[in-house]
Design a protein around this motif. Structure first.
Motif, short mmCIF file in Angstrom:
data_model
loop_
_atom_site.label_atom_id
_atom_site.label_comp_id
_atom_site.label_asym_id
_atom_site.label_seq_id
_atom_site.Cartn_x
_atom_site.Cartn_y
_atom_site.Cartn_z
N GLN A 1 0.84 -1.21 0.00
CA GLN A 1 0.00 0.00 0.00
C GLN A 1 0.87 1.25 0.00
OE1 GLN A 1 -2.30 1.03 3.64
NE2 GLN A 1 -4.04 1.41 2.27
N THR A 2 0.58 2.18 -0.90
CA THR A 2 1.20 3.50 -0.87
C THR A 2 0.10 4.55 -0.99
OG1 THR A 2 1.55 3.50 -3.27
CG2 THR A 2 3.37 2.75 -1.89
N PHE A 3 0.28 5.65 -0.30
CA PHE A 3 -0.69 6.73 -0.33
C PHE A 3 -0.22 7.82 -1.30
CE2 PHE A 3 -1.44 4.94 3.93
CZ PHE A 3 -2.80 4.68 3.83
N GLY A 4 -1.18 8.45 -1.93
CA GLY A 4 -0.86 9.53 -2.85
C GLY A 4 -0.59 9.07 -4.26
N GLY A 5 -0.66 7.76 -4.49
CA GLY A 5 -0.49 7.24 -5.84
C GLY A 5 0.96 7.04 -6.26
N THR A 6 1.92 7.45 -5.41
CA THR A 6 3.34 7.28 -5.72
C THR A 6 4.07 6.76 -4.50
OG1 THR A 6 3.78 9.58 -5.12
CG2 THR A 6 3.33 9.12 -7.45
N ALA A 7 5.32 6.39 -4.66
CA ALA A 7 6.10 5.83 -3.56
C ALA A 7 6.18 6.81 -2.41
CB ALA A 7 7.50 5.47 -4.05
N CYS A 8 6.18 6.26 -1.19
CA CYS A 8 6.26 7.10 0.01
C CYS A 8 7.53 7.94 -0.05
CB CYS A 8 6.27 6.24 1.27
SG CYS A 8 4.72 5.35 1.53
N GLY A 9 7.43 9.16 0.48
CA GLY A 9 8.57 10.06 0.50
C GLY A 9 8.53 11.10 -0.59
N THR A 10 7.58 10.98 -1.52
CA THR A 10 7.51 11.97 -2.60
C THR A 10 6.62 13.15 -2.25
OG1 THR A 10 5.70 10.74 -3.63
CG2 THR A 10 7.93 10.24 -4.37
N GLY A 11 5.97 13.10 -1.09
CA GLY A 11 5.19 14.22 -0.63
C GLY A 11 3.72 14.11 -0.94
N PRO A 12 2.86 14.93 -0.30
CA PRO A 12 1.42 14.88 -0.54
C PRO A 12 1.07 15.39 -1.93
CG PRO A 12 1.97 16.75 0.85
CD PRO A 12 3.23 15.94 0.70
N VAL A 13 -0.13 15.07 -2.37
CA VAL A 13 -0.62 15.54 -3.67
C VAL A 13 -0.77 17.06 -3.64
CG1 VAL A 13 -2.53 15.47 -5.30
CG2 VAL A 13 -1.78 13.37 -4.16
N ILE A 14 -0.17 17.73 -4.59
CA ILE A 14 -0.27 19.18 -4.72
C ILE A 14 -1.21 19.48 -5.89
CG2 ILE A 14 0.96 21.34 -5.10
CD1 ILE A 14 1.66 19.90 -2.48
N PRO A 15 -2.27 20.27 -5.67
CA PRO A 15 -3.20 20.53 -6.78
C PRO A 15 -2.55 21.35 -7.88
CG PRO A 15 -3.72 21.94 -4.91
CD PRO A 15 -2.66 20.99 -4.44
N THR A 16 -2.67 20.88 -9.10
CA THR A 16 -2.20 21.63 -10.26
C THR A 16 -3.35 22.00 -11.19
OG1 THR A 16 -1.80 19.58 -11.48
CG2 THR A 16 0.04 20.48 -10.22
N GLU A 17 -4.54 21.46 -10.92
CA GLU A 17 -5.71 21.77 -11.73
C GLU A 17 -6.95 21.43 -10.92
OE1 GLU A 17 -6.21 18.03 -14.61
OE2 GLU A 17 -4.21 18.93 -14.73
N ILE A 18 -8.10 21.88 -11.40
CA ILE A 18 -9.36 21.47 -10.83
C ILE A 18 -10.18 20.79 -11.91
CG2 ILE A 18 -9.45 23.13 -8.94
CD1 ILE A 18 -11.18 24.92 -10.57
#
Length: 690
Positions: free
Chosen positions: A196-213
């Motif tokens: 399991q990884t959160f945010g859709g990428t490997a742990c350590g890459t940081g939270p999801v930052i919005p770039t669009e809506i």
């Protein structure tokens, strides 16, 4: 001939759980049974780092009576979720004696969010976030989840499960729907699960930052004027993962459309998404929306309001004997979508074929995109005619669509369709679609045993769409009787709603398409007590007649006042006229409905005719775009400004004397005013120039 364009669609991508708003706190791990004495029982909660779990409760349910599950314990959560992976984390809650987590069938739990708890800081009502169960489902008969039916997680523990194992969600994402429950594995209490990884990428890459809506509207299907719908807007990254920490205020507005939007249009995002409920639009037509937080912007959402919701999606025709080198890859189903905006989703409809009136062999149970072939089709046609239905879902009302193999080799010539509107293509990957020898029986493969006399049946069912009850039709034909049997290009036309064929055809170069193409829009001109209506077409195919409707409001309702016969088939400009004798003295609005031989309909633009009121009793003056309307002391004034399509842009109600209005913010174009003073109505044009 094939009525290949007419009124409207079909097969949508299920919207992924990683995009659309839900409270992103969920049960992530469960342990309730093991060999010997049960130890280490409990559940784990996952969600965004910093979430105050004191705002949540877990109610444990005993579902030994599945239809009436009862609460056997309540767990008061506490603490704050830590950041363990890209801005997300987990907290484990042991459930010890005397309660423990119950073993056995149809037990489970409900996760409840209550914003009114101390420290949660918002107003609102409790929300049932989840109701899940193991070893079967139940319906809650008590507690906050009363009346809700659980979702069985699909895996379970038994009395031989080894100590130290648990049931866990695996996968990558940010919301519950992004993950899947896995069989018992080494327990990970208070940490991300195995796989399991959160945010859709490997742990350590940081939270999801919005770039669009991004946004969507529900329900799909058919909406009438005034019908309620919801718009949901989420802050995401480019991959579509929701930025859970995003909480900016979002505003939605209309970019275009013939009516007025009602409902709340500004909301704060909550866990990444803002939900606008109870919205409605006042008139039938196509509306484009804008969503922005002041920095990010999206204008991709269209909402379709239909005038009647009476015309179902319909199978117009079938190319039975394909054009080109390979039969199965070249067969085509021709549809129109009627009054419906249809999500392209294999679960939204069924298309079956067989030898009985209730055929059960599905031909669109799985679908895919094929943008490269869309490009090839457009290149062959010589225009940007085709769209990939799956990637551009939903398909609008009044739009034609095709269903074909995901690997077509068609030599069907679509060049004659250019300039007549968009066509959406659904590519089937269904295992029942035979790309080699063909799918639909035609006269050239009739066996000697039946000589082609055994009927074949198509069934299309769109009844699952909102407002779509009854959109379930069966179409039949008899090979070698209902076909021309000339080889490549043999096809069958069907009337609206199924039944037997109304015509057959043999061609690979279609020219008969839209029922009507207007070259001169409807015009209305006052002539004393009458109103003269004029319009012109430059192409008609299968047209039957025009209905003329009138209203005293641009927003309707419209009443039919007469009919005029259409040409049927015409490739030359054709002029039409109608006189509304003794029309109402006040301002009147008119609309055409073209009805073709199959019963399909097409609506014209709205036209306005001036009223008969004595204009000398209303003085209109202006300096630049500063307008004044003077009713000369005759009472309270209602002023309305409409555009040429009949959309109300601004109004002032109940103002005595001179009414002033600044129109400097309006785009250049021709507008209309309507002033109501008591029982009198005055109207006129306002040409606003650059």
């Amino acid at each position: 001939m094939v009525h290949r364009f007419a009124v409207w669609l079909l097969c949508l991508v299920p919207l992924c759980g990683s995009l659309w708003g839900q409270i992103p706190v969920f049960v992530n791990e469960i342990h309730y049974d093991n060999t010997g004495v049960d130890v280490g029982e409990g559940f784990e909660i996952a969600g965004p780092a910093g979430t105050n779990l004191a705002c949540f409760r877990v109610y444990l349910y005993n579902g030994s009576v599945p239809g009436a599950a009862v609460v056997y314990d309540t767990i008061f959560l506490s603490g704050v979720i830590p950041d363990q992976c890209n801005g997300f984390g987990t907290v484990f809650f042991p459930v010890n004696s005397p309660a423990q987590l119950q073993n056995g069938s149809s037990d489970g739990m409900a996760l409840i969010f209550n914003p009114t708890f101390v420290g949660c800081g918002t107003l609102g009502v409790p929300t049932v976030v989840q109701v899940i169960s193991y070893e079967g489902g139940f319906t809650a008969a008590a507690g906050p989840a009363i009346g809700r039916t659980s979702t069985d997680i699909g895996v379970n523990e038994v009395s031989t499960t080894l100590v130290g194992l648990s049931l866990q969600l695996t996968g990558a994402g940010v919301l519950y729907g992004d993950f899947a429950w896995a069989p018992a594995a080494a327990a990970t209490p208070g940490a991300p699960n195995n796989g399991q990884t959160f945010g859709g990428t490997a742990c350590g890459t940081g939270p999801v930052i919005p770039t669009e809506i991004r946004f969507r509207s529900t329900p799909s299907g058919c909406l009438l004027p005034g019908g309620l719908f919801t718009i949901e807007v989420c802050g995401t990254d480019a991959a579509g993962f929701t930025a859970i920490s995003y909480n900016s205020p979002i505003t939605i507005s209309l970019l275009s459309g013939p009516g007025v939007l009602s409902g709340t249009v500004t909301q704060n995002a909550f866990f990444g998404c803002a939900t606008f409920t109870g919205l409605s639009l006042s008139a039938a037509g196509t509306y484009r929306f804008r969503a922005t937080d002041g920095v990010l912007l999206d204008t991709s959402l269209f909402v379709y309001i239909s005038p009647t919701c009476a015309t179902c999606p319909n199978l117009d025709a079938v190319l039975v004997d394909a054009c080109g080198v390979q039969e199965g890859r070249n067969e085509i189903l021709f549809f129109n979508s009627g009054d419906f905006a249809i999500p392209v989703n294999a679960n939204a409809f069924t298309i079956n074929y067989g030898t009985t009136p209730t055929p059960n062999t599905g031909y669109c149970n799985t679908i895919a995109s094929n943008q490269s072939y869309i490009n090839a089709l457009n290149a062959m046609a010589g225009c940007s005619l085709f769209h990939d239905a799956l990637s551009e879902s939903p398909i609008p009302p009044n739009t034609d669509f095709l269903v074909m193999s995901v690997t077509p080799l068609t030599t069907y010539n679509f060049a004659a369709w250019c300039g007549l509107g968009s066509v959406y293509v659904i590519f089937s990957t269904d295992v029942d679609w035979n790309i080699g020898t063909g799918n639909w029986k035609n006269c050239l493969d009739c066996l000697p045993l039946d000589q082609g006399t055994t009927p074949r049946y198509f069934n299309t069912n769109f009844s699952g769409l909102g407002g779509g009850a009854g959109c379930d039709f069966t179409y039949s034909y008899i090979p070698c009787t209902d076909l021309l049997c000339l080889g490549d290009g043999d096809g069958i036309d069907f009337g609206y709603g199924g039944g037997t064929p109304i015509s057959s055809w043999n061609e690979c170069n279609p020219t008969n398409v839209l029922p009507v193409a207007f070259s001169l829009p409807l015009q209305a001109e006052r002539d004393a007590r009458d109103v003269r209506l004029q319009w012109q077409t430059n192409f008609e195919s299968n047209s039957n007649y025009f209905e003329i409707s009138r209203s005293t409001s641009a927003l309707g309702p419209f009443t039919v006042i007469g009919t005029t016969a259409a040409a049927g088939f015409s490739g030359e400009p054709r002029d039409y006229a109608y006189r509304d004798v003794h029309a109402p003295a006040q301002v009147a609005w008119y609309r055409l409905v073209e009805i073709d031989a199959n019963g399909a309909t097409m609506y014209s633009q709205i036209a306005m005719a001036m009223g008969l009121a004595d204009v000398s009793q209303l003085l209109v003056s202006h300096q630049g775009r500063q307008y004044a309307f003077d009713a000369q002391g005759r009472g309270a004034v209602r002023l309305e400004i409409f555009d040429a399509a009949g959309k109300l842009h601004r109004s002032i109600d109940g103002v005595p004397g001179v009414v002033a209005m600044d129109l400097s913010s309006f785009d250049a174009g021709v507008y209309f005013y309507r002033v109501t003073v008591g029982m009198d109505v005055f109207a006129g044009k306002l040409p606003l120039l650059d």
